[in-house]
Design an enzyme around this catalytic site. Sequence first.
Site, short mmCIF file in Angstrom:
data_model
loop_
_atom_site.label_atom_id
_atom_site.label_comp_id
_atom_site.label_asym_id
_atom_site.label_seq_id
_atom_site.Cartn_x
_atom_site.Cartn_y
_atom_site.Cartn_z
N ASN A 9 -2.08 -7.15 0.39
CA ASN A 9 -2.32 -7.44 1.80
C ASN A 9 -3.71 -8.07 1.91
OD1 ASN A 9 -2.75 -7.43 4.54
ND2 ASN A 9 -2.76 -5.20 4.77
N LYS A 11 -5.08 -9.35 4.42
CA LYS A 11 -5.68 -9.13 5.76
C LYS A 11 -6.24 -10.45 6.31
CE LYS A 11 -6.28 -4.32 4.69
NZ LYS A 11 -6.96 -3.08 4.95
N HIS A 94 1.25 -1.63 10.31
CA HIS A 94 0.06 -1.32 9.50
C HIS A 94 -0.94 -0.56 10.38
CE1 HIS A 94 -3.75 -1.90 7.44
NE2 HIS A 94 -3.03 -2.01 6.34
N GLU A 96 -3.98 -0.86 10.90
CA GLU A 96 -4.88 -1.69 11.72
C GLU A 96 -4.15 -2.24 12.95
OE1 GLU A 96 -6.16 -4.00 8.37
OE2 GLU A 96 -7.12 -2.18 7.64
N GLU A 166 0.39 5.14 4.03
CA GLU A 166 -1.02 4.75 3.99
C GLU A 166 -1.83 5.67 4.90
OE1 GLU A 166 -1.74 0.49 2.66
OE2 GLU A 166 -1.42 0.40 4.81
N SER A 212 -7.08 2.29 -0.61
CA SER A 212 -8.08 2.31 -1.69
C SER A 212 -7.47 2.28 -3.10
CB SER A 212 -9.01 3.52 -1.54
OG SER A 212 -9.75 3.40 -0.34
#
Length: 259
Positions: A9, A11, A94, A96, A166, A212
């Site tokens: 990803n 981003k 996701h 975010e 996640e 991470s």
Amino acid sequence: MAKKLIVGNWKMYNNTQKASLLLHSLSEKVETHRDIEVVLCPNTLALQSLSLQVNRRQFKLGAQNCYWRDEGAFTGEVSATMLRGIADYVIVGHSERRHVFREAERDIRQKVQAVIRNGMQAILCVGETARERSDGETAEVVRDQLVSGLANITSEEVASVSIAYEPVWAIGTGSVPTPADIRAVEKVLRKEISVLYGKKAAEEIRILYGGSVNAENTTELLSVKGVDGLLVGGASLKADEFAAIIEQAFAVTKKDANK
Ligand code: PGA
């Protein structure tokens, strides 16, 4: 055995030119392995040009988001219909999107449905915040997000869905849950899939871990029973590190096959 799924990803990093250079560099470093699917998710603008550059036997492409209506007066949005033929996968929900953009459960479930309706695979993200974790709500939160995200999905369509666990507190922080914690969530997710879609679907659905992930922890994370892949953020922007992650995924797959 389902192919391991390694998703990068990117981003909101890398303009079109840099994205193209990163793909070029990855294509030289990454070996194609039959048992591993590698998906690159650049920004939507770069997706279009990478789709002309990519060798689809080596990498699949994914979008980081989409809108669920096919077309209309929705300023700033890109629909799943528009991604069709360009992306193979779309990441939905996701953290975010959920937390920065306040995406609602209703939107997320419509998006999962739109992705599948348009012939692509959905990667539905679920995960608890640090507060929810310290309050002991992890299982409940991920179960609710899963049930809500799949609310419109039939038992045939669920074959086009993967789930990415996640934890919000693990994204971009360097903190990673223990293998036992990941395994516990993986069990919650498969149990719920089994209730909704039956045992076979629960066994077959791919469950990824994200948050991470790096070249140092890949082997440990992929060795957690029931984890079928990884959703990689920061480390997927570095060609050498992402190539090392894929090599380790291959080594784990080979070890599993010889068991
Ligand atoms: P990270 O991001 O690997 O940088 O923690 C993961 C993600 O947000 O998908």
